[in-house]
Motif scaffolding. Structure first.
Motif, PDB file in Angstrom:
ATOM      1  N   GLU A   1      25.708 -42.385 -40.308  1.00 32.06           N
ATOM      2  CA  GLU A   1      25.773 -41.894 -41.693  1.00 32.06           C
ATOM      3  C   GLU A   1      27.150 -41.315 -41.987  1.00 32.06           C
ATOM      4  O   GLU A   1      27.661 -41.457 -43.096  1.00 32.06           O
ATOM      5  CB  GLU A   1      24.677 -40.847 -41.958  1.00 32.06           C
ATOM      6  CG  GLU A   1      23.297 -41.442 -42.149  1.00 32.06           C
ATOM      7  CD  GLU A   1      23.232 -42.516 -43.237  1.00 32.06           C
ATOM      8  OE1 GLU A   1      23.740 -42.292 -44.369  1.00 32.06           O
ATOM      9  OE2 GLU A   1      22.672 -43.599 -42.964  1.00 32.06           O
ATOM     10  N   GLU A   2      27.731 -40.659 -40.994  1.00 33.42           N
ATOM     11  CA  GLU A   2      29.054 -40.059 -41.189  1.00 33.42           C
ATOM     12  C   GLU A   2      30.087 -41.117 -41.571  1.00 33.42           C
ATOM     13  O   GLU A   2      30.885 -40.916 -42.495  1.00 33.42           O
ATOM     14  CB  GLU A   2      29.481 -39.327 -39.912  1.00 33.42           C
ATOM     15  CG  GLU A   2      30.792 -38.592 -40.058  1.00 33.42           C
ATOM     16  CD  GLU A   2      31.203 -37.828 -38.808  1.00 33.42           C
ATOM     17  OE1 GLU A   2      31.991 -36.891 -38.951  1.00 33.42           O
ATOM     18  OE2 GLU A   2      30.747 -38.184 -37.691  1.00 33.42           O
ATOM     19  N   LEU A   3      30.066 -42.253 -40.887  1.00 32.72           N
ATOM     20  CA  LEU A   3      31.018 -43.320 -41.204  1.00 32.72           C
ATOM     21  C   LEU A   3      30.668 -43.994 -42.524  1.00 32.72           C
ATOM     22  O   LEU A   3      31.551 -44.299 -43.323  1.00 32.72           O
ATOM     23  CB  LEU A   3      31.094 -44.339 -40.061  1.00 32.72           C
ATOM     24  CG  LEU A   3      32.218 -45.367 -40.172  1.00 32.72           C
ATOM     25  CD1 LEU A   3      33.591 -44.696 -40.338  1.00 32.72           C
ATOM     26  CD2 LEU A   3      32.219 -46.289 -38.955  1.00 32.72           C
ATOM     27  N   LYS A   4      29.381 -44.212 -42.768  1.00 35.16           N
ATOM     28  CA  LYS A   4      28.959 -44.767 -44.061  1.00 35.16           C
ATOM     29  C   LYS A   4      29.459 -43.891 -45.202  1.00 35.16           C
ATOM     30  O   LYS A   4      29.997 -44.383 -46.198  1.00 35.16           O
ATOM     31  CB  LYS A   4      27.433 -44.887 -44.132  1.00 35.16           C
ATOM     32  CG  LYS A   4      26.838 -46.015 -43.308  1.00 35.16           C
ATOM     33  CD  LYS A   4      25.305 -45.993 -43.422  1.00 35.16           C
ATOM     34  CE  LYS A   4      24.650 -47.041 -42.559  1.00 35.16           C
ATOM     35  NZ  LYS A   4      24.780 -48.408 -43.071  1.00 35.16           N
ATOM     36  N   ASP A   5      29.292 -42.570 -45.052  1.00 36.45           N
ATOM     37  CA  ASP A   5      29.744 -41.624 -46.080  1.00 36.45           C
ATOM     38  C   ASP A   5      31.264 -41.665 -46.241  1.00 36.45           C
ATOM     39  O   ASP A   5      31.775 -41.598 -47.361  1.00 36.45           O
ATOM     40  CB  ASP A   5      29.306 -40.200 -45.739  1.00 36.45           C
ATOM     41  CG  ASP A   5      27.805 -39.990 -45.876  1.00 36.45           C
ATOM     42  OD1 ASP A   5      27.107 -40.852 -46.456  1.00 36.45           O
ATOM     43  OD2 ASP A   5      27.318 -38.939 -45.386  1.00 36.45           O
ATOM     44  N   ALA A   6      31.977 -41.773 -45.132  1.00 38.56           N
ATOM     45  CA  ALA A   6      33.442 -41.837 -45.189  1.00 38.56           C
ATOM     46  C   ALA A   6      33.895 -43.076 -45.960  1.00 38.56           C
ATOM     47  O   ALA A   6      34.822 -42.998 -46.779  1.00 38.56           O
ATOM     48  CB  ALA A   6      34.034 -41.833 -43.781  1.00 38.56           C
ATOM     49  N   PHE A   7      33.235 -44.209 -45.720  1.00 32.84           N
ATOM     50  CA  PHE A   7      33.588 -45.431 -46.442  1.00 32.84           C
ATOM     51  C   PHE A   7      33.239 -45.315 -47.922  1.00 32.84           C
ATOM     52  O   PHE A   7      33.989 -45.767 -48.784  1.00 32.84           O
ATOM     53  CB  PHE A   7      32.913 -46.660 -45.823  1.00 32.84           C
ATOM     54  CG  PHE A   7      33.490 -47.065 -44.486  1.00 32.84           C
ATOM     55  CD1 PHE A   7      34.825 -46.867 -44.177  1.00 32.84           C
ATOM     56  CD2 PHE A   7      32.690 -47.668 -43.536  1.00 32.84           C
ATOM     57  CE1 PHE A   7      35.358 -47.243 -42.944  1.00 32.84           C
ATOM     58  CE2 PHE A   7      33.205 -48.056 -42.301  1.00 32.84           C
ATOM     59  CZ  PHE A   7      34.543 -47.845 -42.005  1.00 32.84           C
TER      60      PHE A   7
ATOM     61  N   ASP B   1      33.119 -42.486 -49.675  1.00 32.31           N
ATOM     62  CA  ASP B   1      34.115 -41.577 -50.250  1.00 32.31           C
ATOM     63  C   ASP B   1      35.442 -42.288 -50.474  1.00 32.31           C
ATOM     64  O   ASP B   1      36.092 -42.110 -51.504  1.00 32.31           O
ATOM     65  CB  ASP B   1      34.351 -40.367 -49.332  1.00 32.31           C
ATOM     66  CG  ASP B   1      33.159 -39.423 -49.275  1.00 32.31           C
ATOM     67  OD1 ASP B   1      32.229 -39.544 -50.111  1.00 32.31           O
ATOM     68  OD2 ASP B   1      33.143 -38.562 -48.363  1.00 32.31           O
ATOM     69  N   HIS B   2      35.830 -43.097 -49.493  1.00 30.36           N
ATOM     70  CA  HIS B   2      37.103 -43.805 -49.629  1.00 30.36           C
ATOM     71  C   HIS B   2      37.050 -44.834 -50.754  1.00 30.36           C
ATOM     72  O   HIS B   2      38.044 -45.049 -51.450  1.00 30.36           O
ATOM     73  CB  HIS B   2      37.528 -44.468 -48.318  1.00 30.36           C
ATOM     74  CG  HIS B   2      38.918 -45.018 -48.388  1.00 30.36           C
ATOM     75  ND1 HIS B   2      40.013 -44.243 -48.722  1.00 30.36           N
ATOM     76  CD2 HIS B   2      39.384 -46.259 -48.207  1.00 30.36           C
ATOM     77  CE1 HIS B   2      41.090 -45.012 -48.743  1.00 30.36           C
ATOM     78  NE2 HIS B   2      40.746 -46.231 -48.426  1.00 30.36           N
ATOM     79  N   GLN B   3      35.897 -45.434 -50.956  1.00 32.61           N
ATOM     80  CA  GLN B   3      35.776 -46.395 -52.048  1.00 32.61           C
ATOM     81  C   GLN B   3      35.963 -45.692 -53.396  1.00 32.61           C
ATOM     82  O   GLN B   3      36.671 -46.202 -54.271  1.00 32.61           O
ATOM     83  CB  GLN B   3      34.423 -47.103 -51.993  1.00 32.61           C
ATOM     84  CG  GLN B   3      34.326 -48.229 -53.013  1.00 32.61           C
ATOM     85  CD  GLN B   3      32.993 -48.923 -52.960  1.00 32.61           C
ATOM     86  OE1 GLN B   3      31.959 -48.274 -52.998  1.00 32.61           O
ATOM     87  NE2 GLN B   3      33.031 -50.239 -52.881  1.00 32.61           N
ATOM     88  N   LEU B   4      35.356 -44.521 -53.556  1.00 31.44           N
ATOM     89  CA  LEU B   4      35.527 -43.760 -54.798  1.00 31.44           C
ATOM     90  C   LEU B   4      36.985 -43.357 -54.981  1.00 31.44           C
ATOM     91  O   LEU B   4      37.538 -43.439 -56.079  1.00 31.44           O
ATOM     92  CB  LEU B   4      34.624 -42.521 -54.796  1.00 31.44           C
ATOM     93  CG  LEU B   4      33.117 -42.795 -54.813  1.00 31.44           C
ATOM     94  CD1 LEU B   4      32.334 -41.506 -54.589  1.00 31.44           C
ATOM     95  CD2 LEU B   4      32.704 -43.459 -56.125  1.00 31.44           C
TER      96      LEU B   4
END
Length: 185
Positions: free
Chosen positions: A57-63, A65-68
């Motif tokens: 989930e941490e990496l999913k969230d990072a991706f 956030d980066h997309q936004l």
């Protein structure tokens, strides 16, 4: 008496309008902006695939956030184009296409749900970040050289965010994912 060929730029510096508009450096600068504009738009799409492929989930969230954040980068680039009286246009970027393709290969060649995949995705994402950091770093300096201070400020803001994202990805890898990947069979 003022020279009619001279014009004050949005940054307040006087430049020879004809010379500036047609200079090779300005042409290169605009071309590089079009290149990174294409790249940022392509990255938005690639981040969807990376987020979907990530395990933690941490990496999913990072991706996510980066997309936004990348969408903000696109908007910021559009402001830079406007400051330069240029239309935002994309110029196909072979470099980012290759880096994205490499990221897609990482997904295909790693096991779904594995920490190894997440470790590989982080490296793929950092390759994207390093391309962006190199590009924005150069663009900031060119904008300053040509007296486009407002454009330089916008580009610098994006550069800082790219560096922060790279650091955050390293932090994710070093705090857990790499160690867990090493434990996998």
């Amino acid at each position: 008496m003022s020279d009619p060929a001279k014009k004050t730029t949005p940054t307040g510096t006087a430049n020879n309008e004809h010379e500036n508009e047609n200079s090779n450096l300005r042409k290169f600068f605009i071309s590089a902006l079009k290149d990174i504009y294409f790249a940022e738009n392509a990255i938005i799409e690639a981040l969807d695939k990376m987020q979907e492929a990530a395990t933690t989930e941490e990496l999913k969230d990072a991706f996510e956030d980066h997309q936004l954040q990348t969408k903000k980068h696109v908007s910021r680039l559009e402001k830079v184009f406007k400051l330069l009286d240029e239309k935002p246009e994309k110029k196909e970027c072979e470099a980012i296409k290759g880096i994205i393709k490499e990221g897609e290969e990482v997904i295909k060649s790693t096991e779904d749900g594995s920490m190894t995949r997440d470790a590989a995705l982080i490296i793929a994402a950092q390759k994207v970040e390093h391309y962006e950091i190199a590009t924005y770093g150069g663009l900031v300096q060119l904008a300053l050289t040509m007296g486009h201070d407002k454009a330089a400020d916008l580009l610098e803001e994006t550069l800082q965010e790219e560096e922060d994202t790279d650091y955050h990805l390293t932090e994710i890898a070093e705090t857990s994912i790499n160690f867990e990947a090493e434990q996998e069979d």
